[in-house]
Design a protein around this motif. Sequence first.
Motif, PDB file in Angstrom:
ATOM      1  N   THR A   6      -3.174   5.252 -10.685  1.00 33.16           N
ATOM      2  CA  THR A   6      -2.854   4.132 -11.773  1.00 33.16           C
ATOM      3  C   THR A   6      -2.667   2.837 -11.130  1.00 33.16           C
ATOM      4  O   THR A   6      -1.856   2.265 -11.120  1.00 33.16           O
ATOM      5  CB  THR A   6      -1.842   4.586 -12.616  1.00 33.16           C
ATOM      6  OG1 THR A   6      -1.634   3.709 -13.402  1.00 33.16           O
ATOM      7  CG2 THR A   6      -0.521   4.729 -11.724  1.00 33.16           C
ATOM      8  N   PRO A   7      -3.911   2.127 -10.449  1.00 32.65           N
ATOM      9  CA  PRO A   7      -3.499   1.023  -9.590  1.00 32.65           C
ATOM     10  C   PRO A   7      -3.352  -0.101 -10.644  1.00 32.65           C
ATOM     11  O   PRO A   7      -2.707  -1.009 -10.135  1.00 32.65           O
ATOM     12  CB  PRO A   7      -4.997   0.826  -8.870  1.00 32.65           C
ATOM     13  CG  PRO A   7      -5.792   1.557  -9.816  1.00 32.65           C
ATOM     14  CD  PRO A   7      -5.014   2.762 -10.078  1.00 32.65           C
ATOM     15  N   GLN A   8      -4.151  -0.140 -11.831  1.00 28.83           N
ATOM     16  CA  GLN A   8      -3.644  -1.198 -12.514  1.00 28.83           C
ATOM     17  C   GLN A   8      -2.184  -1.455 -13.034  1.00 28.83           C
ATOM     18  O   GLN A   8      -1.732  -2.510 -13.014  1.00 28.83           O
ATOM     19  CB  GLN A   8      -4.669  -1.421 -13.692  1.00 28.83           C
ATOM     20  CG  GLN A   8      -6.138  -1.937 -13.529  1.00 28.83           C
ATOM     21  CD  GLN A   8      -6.784  -0.716 -13.142  1.00 28.83           C
ATOM     22  OE1 GLN A   8      -6.375   0.477 -12.902  1.00 28.83           O
ATOM     23  NE2 GLN A   8      -8.093  -0.656 -13.371  1.00 28.83           N
ATOM     24  N   ALA A   9      -1.733  -0.356 -13.234  1.00 34.66           N
ATOM     25  CA  ALA A   9      -0.190  -0.126 -13.852  1.00 34.66           C
ATOM     26  C   ALA A   9       0.521  -0.658 -12.758  1.00 34.66           C
ATOM     27  O   ALA A   9       1.626  -1.429 -12.786  1.00 34.66           O
ATOM     28  CB  ALA A   9       0.209   1.096 -14.356  1.00 34.66           C
ATOM     29  N   TYR A  10       0.209  -0.299 -11.283  1.00 36.26           N
ATOM     30  CA  TYR A  10       1.277  -0.540 -10.413  1.00 36.26           C
ATOM     31  C   TYR A  10       0.962  -2.017 -10.039  1.00 36.26           C
ATOM     32  O   TYR A  10       2.146  -2.648  -9.723  1.00 36.26           O
ATOM     33  CB  TYR A  10       0.669   0.137  -9.104  1.00 36.26           C
ATOM     34  CG  TYR A  10       1.483  -0.185  -7.707  1.00 36.26           C
ATOM     35  CD1 TYR A  10       2.748   0.172  -7.653  1.00 36.26           C
ATOM     36  CD2 TYR A  10       0.813  -0.805  -6.565  1.00 36.26           C
ATOM     37  CE1 TYR A  10       3.395   0.059  -6.334  1.00 36.26           C
ATOM     38  CE2 TYR A  10       1.423  -0.899  -5.357  1.00 36.26           C
ATOM     39  CZ  TYR A  10       2.605  -0.538  -5.256  1.00 36.26           C
ATOM     40  OH  TYR A  10       3.546  -1.015  -3.959  1.00 36.26           O
ATOM     41  N   ARG A  51       0.940  -1.271  -0.186  1.00 32.66           N
ATOM     42  CA  ARG A  51      -0.070   0.073   0.066  1.00 32.66           C
ATOM     43  C   ARG A  51       0.789   1.365  -0.135  1.00 32.66           C
ATOM     44  O   ARG A  51       0.387   2.349  -0.595  1.00 32.66           O
ATOM     45  CB  ARG A  51      -0.833   0.058   1.394  1.00 32.66           C
ATOM     46  CG  ARG A  51      -2.231  -0.904   1.182  1.00 32.66           C
ATOM     47  CD  ARG A  51      -3.133  -0.618   2.136  1.00 32.66           C
ATOM     48  NE  ARG A  51      -2.576  -0.790   3.503  1.00 32.66           N
ATOM     49  CZ  ARG A  51      -2.766  -2.016   4.278  1.00 32.66           C
ATOM     50  NH1 ARG A  51      -3.689  -2.985   3.781  1.00 32.66           N
ATOM     51  NH2 ARG A  51      -2.480  -2.035   5.374  1.00 32.66           N
ATOM     52  N   SER A  52       2.084   1.324   0.690  1.00 32.11           N
ATOM     53  CA  SER A  52       2.933   2.517   0.833  1.00 32.11           C
ATOM     54  C   SER A  52       3.129   3.144  -0.558  1.00 32.11           C
ATOM     55  O   SER A  52       3.469   4.223  -0.741  1.00 32.11           O
ATOM     56  CB  SER A  52       4.024   2.082   1.619  1.00 32.11           C
ATOM     57  OG  SER A  52       4.948   1.375   0.865  1.00 32.11           O
ATOM     58  N   ALA A  53       3.282   2.271  -1.415  1.00 28.90           N
ATOM     59  CA  ALA A  53       4.138   2.742  -2.885  1.00 28.90           C
ATOM     60  C   ALA A  53       3.044   2.728  -3.950  1.00 28.90           C
ATOM     61  O   ALA A  53       3.024   3.231  -5.022  1.00 28.90           O
ATOM     62  CB  ALA A  53       5.229   1.845  -3.339  1.00 28.90           C
ATOM     63  N   ARG A  54       1.597   2.436  -3.564  1.00 27.28           N
ATOM     64  CA  ARG A  54       0.648   2.554  -4.658  1.00 27.28           C
ATOM     65  C   ARG A  54       0.207   3.533  -5.086  1.00 27.28           C
ATOM     66  O   ARG A  54      -0.297   4.431  -4.189  1.00 27.28           O
ATOM     67  CB  ARG A  54      -0.520   1.474  -4.214  1.00 27.28           C
ATOM     68  CG  ARG A  54      -1.526   1.236  -5.273  1.00 27.28           C
ATOM     69  CD  ARG A  54      -2.713   0.130  -4.804  1.00 27.28           C
ATOM     70  NE  ARG A  54      -3.188   0.375  -3.624  1.00 27.28           N
ATOM     71  CZ  ARG A  54      -3.931  -0.321  -2.686  1.00 27.28           C
ATOM     72  NH1 ARG A  54      -4.201  -1.424  -3.330  1.00 27.28           N
ATOM     73  NH2 ARG A  54      -4.437  -0.010  -1.623  1.00 27.28           N
ATOM     74  N   PRO A  55       0.403   4.205  -6.110  1.00 26.22           N
ATOM     75  CA  PRO A  55      -0.162   5.652  -6.511  1.00 26.22           C
ATOM     76  C   PRO A  55      -1.666   5.551  -6.793  1.00 26.22           C
ATOM     77  O   PRO A  55      -2.339   4.539  -7.128  1.00 26.22           O
ATOM     78  CB  PRO A  55       0.441   5.758  -7.869  1.00 26.22           C
ATOM     79  CG  PRO A  55       0.655   4.562  -8.288  1.00 26.22           C
ATOM     80  CD  PRO A  55       1.054   3.546  -7.218  1.00 26.22           C
ATOM     81  N   SER A  56      -2.445   6.651  -6.175  1.00 25.26           N
ATOM     82  CA  SER A  56      -3.886   6.738  -6.331  1.00 25.26           C
ATOM     83  C   SER A  56      -4.251   6.617  -7.629  1.00 25.26           C
ATOM     84  O   SER A  56      -5.641   6.422  -8.031  1.00 25.26           O
ATOM     85  CB  SER A  56      -4.268   7.754  -5.626  1.00 25.26           C
ATOM     86  OG  SER A  56      -4.031   8.935  -6.053  1.00 25.26           O
ATOM     87  N   LEU A  90      -2.823   5.063 -17.092  1.00 30.17           N
ATOM     88  CA  LEU A  90      -1.669   5.917 -17.003  1.00 30.17           C
ATOM     89  C   LEU A  90      -0.312   4.603 -16.714  1.00 30.17           C
ATOM     90  O   LEU A  90      -0.944   4.113 -15.715  1.00 30.17           O
ATOM     91  CB  LEU A  90      -1.403   6.984 -16.120  1.00 30.17           C
ATOM     92  CG  LEU A  90      -2.312   8.151 -16.563  1.00 30.17           C
ATOM     93  CD1 LEU A  90      -2.187   9.347 -15.513  1.00 30.17           C
ATOM     94  CD2 LEU A  90      -1.919   8.683 -18.143  1.00 30.17           C
ATOM     95  N   ASN A  91       0.484   4.603 -17.198  1.00 28.97           N
ATOM     96  CA  ASN A  91       1.616   3.824 -17.027  1.00 28.97           C
ATOM     97  C   ASN A  91       2.468   4.560 -15.905  1.00 28.97           C
ATOM     98  O   ASN A  91       2.262   5.806 -15.690  1.00 28.97           O
ATOM     99  CB  ASN A  91       2.621   3.520 -18.289  1.00 28.97           C
ATOM    100  CG  ASN A  91       1.868   2.558 -19.010  1.00 28.97           C
ATOM    101  OD1 ASN A  91       1.682   1.333 -18.640  1.00 28.97           O
ATOM    102  ND2 ASN A  91       1.569   2.744 -20.214  1.00 28.97           N
ATOM    103  N   LEU A  92       3.163   3.694 -15.226  1.00 31.51           N
ATOM    104  CA  LEU A  92       4.024   4.194 -13.888  1.00 31.51           C
ATOM    105  C   LEU A  92       5.172   5.046 -14.389  1.00 31.51           C
ATOM    106  O   LEU A  92       5.812   4.868 -15.499  1.00 31.51           O
ATOM    107  CB  LEU A  92       4.480   3.050 -13.089  1.00 31.51           C
ATOM    108  CG  LEU A  92       3.725   2.249 -12.260  1.00 31.51           C
ATOM    109  CD1 LEU A  92       4.369   1.355 -11.659  1.00 31.51           C
ATOM    110  CD2 LEU A  92       2.675   2.982 -11.502  1.00 31.51           C
ATOM    111  N   THR A  93       5.528   6.012 -13.761  1.00 31.25           N
ATOM    112  CA  THR A  93       6.806   6.812 -14.099  1.00 31.25           C
ATOM    113  C   THR A  93       7.904   5.967 -13.288  1.00 31.25           C
ATOM    114  O   THR A  93       7.815   4.990 -12.498  1.00 31.25           O
ATOM    115  CB  THR A  93       6.753   8.320 -13.221  1.00 31.25           C
ATOM    116  OG1 THR A  93       6.600   8.225 -11.919  1.00 31.25           O
ATOM    117  CG2 THR A  93       5.457   9.048 -13.578  1.00 31.25           C
ATOM    118  N   GLU A  94       9.058   6.369 -13.677  1.00 30.77           N
ATOM    119  CA  GLU A  94      10.350   5.821 -13.179  1.00 30.77           C
ATOM    120  C   GLU A  94      10.374   5.974 -11.751  1.00 30.77           C
ATOM    121  O   GLU A  94      10.831   5.057 -11.016  1.00 30.77           O
ATOM    122  CB  GLU A  94      11.488   6.280 -13.889  1.00 30.77           C
ATOM    123  CG  GLU A  94      12.826   5.395 -13.459  1.00 30.77           C
ATOM    124  CD  GLU A  94      12.365   3.951 -13.618  1.00 30.77           C
ATOM    125  OE1 GLU A  94      12.782   3.068 -12.549  1.00 30.77           O
ATOM    126  OE2 GLU A  94      12.170   3.442 -14.617  1.00 30.77           O
TER     127      GLU A  94
END
Length: 320
Positions: free
Chosen positions: A274-278, A267-272, A298-302
């Motif tokens: 773009t959950p599917q990309a995470y 949960r700590s790193a999951r962006p609000s 959206l895809n994840l950033t680096e």
Amino acid sequence: MSTKYLKADAKAYAREHFRGVWAATTTPFRDDLSLDEEGMRRNLRHWIRDLQLGGLFVSGKQGEFFSMSVAERKRTFELAVEEARGHCGIVTSCSDANLDVVLELARHSQDIGADYVVIHSPVLHFHHDPEETVYEYYRYLSEQLDIGITLWNHPDCGYEMSPELCARIAELPNIVAIKYSVAREKYRRLTELAGDKILVSTASEEEWLDNIIELGWQLYLCSTPPFLLQTSADQRINEYTRLAFEGRHAEARAVRDSLEPARQAFRSARPSGTPQAYTKYWLELLGQVGGPVRRPLLNLTEAQRAAARDALARSGLKLA
């Protein structure tokens, strides 16, 4: 039509076979965004044979059904049924804003031998009293289909079906289960009203054990925790589920609680946004096939990828 039971026997069949942990699949795409069939087969084999899940929930929200063509959705159903035969159950996500598409997908599911379908409550814009509309929607689907139907409702769709409405729909002959992602008092109420007619489930892994013990539940129709918090070498969700079903509740709680560092790390790193990309990137970190997401996602950033790598390192999961 090749369902495994008669329509009149759908509830009894589900009571016997629709049990345990059923996880929502992701859909891998190649870099050109075409469907990655071989990647999906690899994931299915891992989830079915290595993780030994009770079943799979194919091409729902986690699977990005909203960005897929009807032909692609049918193909994912076929791949899942082909890989699952004799090893686990398959429930296909036939939800759509268009009723004809729902029926087309559900009939295809019947024809290829899926165990059940799941159909989201209908999209209702500017609607403040959905009770009769939603009942008639599911009554019609029940009339048209022979396969067991799982209901699906959550607040994000704009309204929550009441426990009383769900209980009324549960009287229909081939309504067998519900993924009811609402507050606990609501799904507890539905369990009290119609737990003998419909298998009640909710999406929360954190609540699964308590619902086995306190409400007598047998089914967890979840999102992706069984893929993300389990590996070939670390299957604590499966373990505490088995212990709970055996009545070994204290042991089950100890195993469930031991996963809390992994839950918090995830949960700590999951962006609000773009959950599917995470989820897909976390799968890649675990050695599975992820791939990009399709628009509008959206895809994840680096930086988000780096945060996911750090979170996994802190999770305490045993990697295969």
